[in-house]
Design an enzyme around this catalytic site. Structure first.
Site, PDB file in Angstrom:
ATOM      1  N   ILE A   1       0.903  -1.144   0.000  1.00 48.34           N
ATOM      2  CA  ILE A   1       0.000   0.000   0.000  1.00 48.34           C
ATOM      3  C   ILE A   1       0.944   1.196   0.000  1.00 48.34           C
ATOM      4  O   ILE A   1       1.647   1.448   0.983  1.00 48.34           O
ATOM      5  CB  ILE A   1      -0.952   0.000   1.205  1.00 48.34           C
ATOM      6  CG1 ILE A   1      -1.960  -1.140   1.046  1.00 48.34           C
ATOM      7  CG2 ILE A   1      -1.685   1.346   1.267  1.00 48.34           C
ATOM      8  CD1 ILE A   1      -3.086  -1.149   2.058  1.00 48.34           C
ATOM      9  N   PRO A   2       0.989   1.909  -1.136  1.00 47.28           N
ATOM     10  CA  PRO A   2       2.093   2.844  -1.391  1.00 47.28           C
ATOM     11  C   PRO A   2       1.991   4.175  -0.649  1.00 47.28           C
ATOM     12  O   PRO A   2       1.807   5.225  -1.263  1.00 47.28           O
ATOM     13  CB  PRO A   2       2.028   3.037  -2.902  1.00 47.28           C
ATOM     14  CG  PRO A   2       0.584   2.882  -3.234  1.00 47.28           C
ATOM     15  CD  PRO A   2       0.049   1.848  -2.272  1.00 47.28           C
ATOM     16  N   CYS A   3       2.141   4.131   0.668  1.00 48.68           N
ATOM     17  CA  CYS A   3       2.117   5.378   1.426  1.00 48.68           C
ATOM     18  C   CYS A   3       3.314   6.251   1.040  1.00 48.68           C
ATOM     19  O   CYS A   3       3.296   7.462   1.266  1.00 48.68           O
ATOM     20  CB  CYS A   3       2.110   5.095   2.928  1.00 48.68           C
ATOM     21  SG  CYS A   3       3.446   4.051   3.503  1.00 48.68           S
ATOM     22  N   HIS A   4       4.333   5.653   0.408  1.00 46.06           N
ATOM     23  CA  HIS A   4       5.485   6.441  -0.019  1.00 46.06           C
ATOM     24  C   HIS A   4       5.117   7.371  -1.177  1.00 46.06           C
ATOM     25  O   HIS A   4       5.879   8.277  -1.495  1.00 46.06           O
ATOM     26  CB  HIS A   4       6.659   5.529  -0.410  1.00 46.06           C
ATOM     27  CG  HIS A   4       6.384   4.632  -1.582  1.00 46.06           C
ATOM     28  ND1 HIS A   4       5.654   3.478  -1.486  1.00 46.06           N
ATOM     29  CD2 HIS A   4       6.724   4.753  -2.889  1.00 46.06           C
ATOM     30  CE1 HIS A   4       5.562   2.905  -2.676  1.00 46.06           C
ATOM     31  NE2 HIS A   4       6.187   3.653  -3.550  1.00 46.06           N
TER      32      HIS A   4
END
Lengths: 203, 262
Positions: free
Chosen positions: B168-171
């Protein structure tokens, strides 16, 4: 051969440990909780599920109840010191958690009445039996399930804990919170009732 | 006839009949109560995310930690135990779709088990999963997407608790002012991940220092966030920069349907 009051049921069943004097599970749990827990699940899932099915009537509910039971057990085990784990009698302990979980769900559900679906006869049969015996076994199991369902709750619970849960009378008394004599009489009455119901059904 | 329990039990008819009611639960039952973990190659060939530890249940992926550091396994197991009260055992195979999701950076078909997260955190994470690879979105964009405009700070905190980073690409969530923002594993790692996905951080920063936060195309009259794939295809001669979405809309531009800048 005379059976002692505290003996387990003669049917050792499909689970390991039902007749063992020294249960290996507590030691495994202390050595490695997670690996020991997998052994606990594999050892007792069938007994718990068989009992749950008699209490819940619908397989998905029985499965949910068993999953909740094991999850609660794990949470408790995480907090126990090793001595307490070693003193555990896993089978009776899990059955207690199962019953408490079931009673809570019945209490919650009583506020929202719903119809209980009939159990499919297929779900009652051990699939390791041969094809020829299957049809007959299915019929017997369905009739028997109906008879068990008709028993008063205390008798149904006691007889199911004894002959599907493989608990001793002492353990049943502990799980139900009653005297051993009472537990024994619940089982006797249940077996007596089942025998009468069975006699009445014969052509 | 006897009514003694032992006599009744000795009448093997009843006891044997009851034995036919023994049933095994489905083979998958154990997976409902035991979690599994696996180590797989990560999205970036070097650094902490050269490989990742992934924990999963029968509901989906539940926990991810970098494996490219020494002592990584113990850290992963400790962090897992502090966060979840669920047994964990090694798995022989990763869950289906995991390798593809890590390689392609597209995790929208992977299932996640976010039972440990609050409903707000789940909303935030489910919105973040839709940010395409190679693009970024501001915290305020996410807040708006979940119907909580003004909750940018809470969104940031929720992303800081993301149990499944990288998948889950919180970056890919950055600050509105063009700066990279915070990250679970520190801003430098966030930058490495973004550059590895082809985000042109230098251009984003250059635009930001010129106060350009939205890019429009004067032929289509559509405006986008700078990292939107549509924005990157705008030819230099047709490119118009805007400070705010309001400014773009006043100039007669409509928001891109893909990146939803407003």
């Amino acid at each position: 051969m005379a059976l002692q009051p505290s003996d387990r049921s003669a049917n050792a069943g499909t689970d390991a440990g039902a007749g063992a004097d020294v249960d290996p599970l507590p030691t495994l749990l202390v050595a490695d909780l997670d690996a020991g827990f997998v052994a606990l699940v594999r050892s007792l899932e069938s007994s718990l599920y068989s009992v749950a099915l008699r209490l819940c009537a619908a397989p998905p509910d029985a499965e949910d109840l068993c999953a909740e039971t094991f999850t609660r057990a794990y949470r408790a085990l995480r907090s126990y010191p090793p001595d307490r784990v070693l003193d555990l009698r896993p089978r009776a302990w899990l059955m207690t958690i199962l019953l408490n979980g079931w009673r809570n769900s019945v209490r919650d559900r009583s506020r929202r009445p719903r119809t209980v679906p009939l159990v499919a006869a297929d779900d009652l049969v051990d699939t390791t039996s041969g094809a020829a015996e299957k049809a007959e076994a299915r019929e017997t199991a369905a009739e028997l399930a109906e008879m068990v369902r008709r028993l008063p709750e205390a008798q149904r619970t006691a007889v199911v804990l004894r002959h599907l849960g493989d608990l001793s009378i002492a353990e049943i008394a502990e799980v139900l919170g009653c005297a051993e004599g009472t537990a024994k009489s619940h089982v006797s009455r249940a077996l007596g009732q089942l025998r009468s119901m069975h006699e009445r059904r014969k052509p | 006839m006897s009514n003694d329990m032992h006599d009744l039990e000795r009448e093997t008819g009843i006891v044997d009949a009851l034995a036919t009611m023994r049933v095994r639960p489905p083979a998958s039952f154990v997976d409902r109560v035991v979690g599994r973990w696996v180590r797989v190659d990560g999205p970036v060939g070097n650094g902490p995310f050269a490989a990742v530890y992934v924990a999963f249940t029968d509901q989906g992926v539940s926990f991810v930690r970098p494996a490219g550091t020494p002592g990584g396994l113990d850290e992963f197991l400790d962090a897992y135990r502090r966060r979840f009260v669920l047994p964990l055992q090694p798995a022989s195979r990763p869950p289906s779709g995991l390798a593809v999701a890590l390689r392609g950076g597209r995790a929208s078909s992977l299932r996640f088990d976010l039972r440990g997260a609050s409903p707000f955190e789940r909303d935030v994470l489910e919105a973040a999963v839709r940010i395409p690879r190679g693009e970024t979105r501001p915290y305020s964009w996410l807040a708006r997407e979940i119907g909580r405009p003004g909750a940018s700070r809470a969104v940031g905190s929720a992303l800081g608790r993301n149990p499944v980073p990288v998948l889950i690409p919180c970056h890919r969530v950055t600050r509105s002012d063009g700066s990279t923002g915070e990250y679970l594993f520190g801003p430098p790692v966030k930058e490495t991940l973004l550059r590895a996905e082809g985000v042109n951080l230098d251009e984003v920063r250059a635009l930001a220092s010129a106060h350009v936060f939205y890019l429009g195309c004067d032929t289509t009259r559509v405006f986008c966030l700078p990292t939107c794939h549509a924005a990157r295809r705008i030819g230099a001669v047709h490119r118009r920069g805007f400070v705010t979405a309001a400014q773009a809309q006043l100039a007669g531009y409509r928001p891109c349907r893909r990146c939803r800048p407003a």
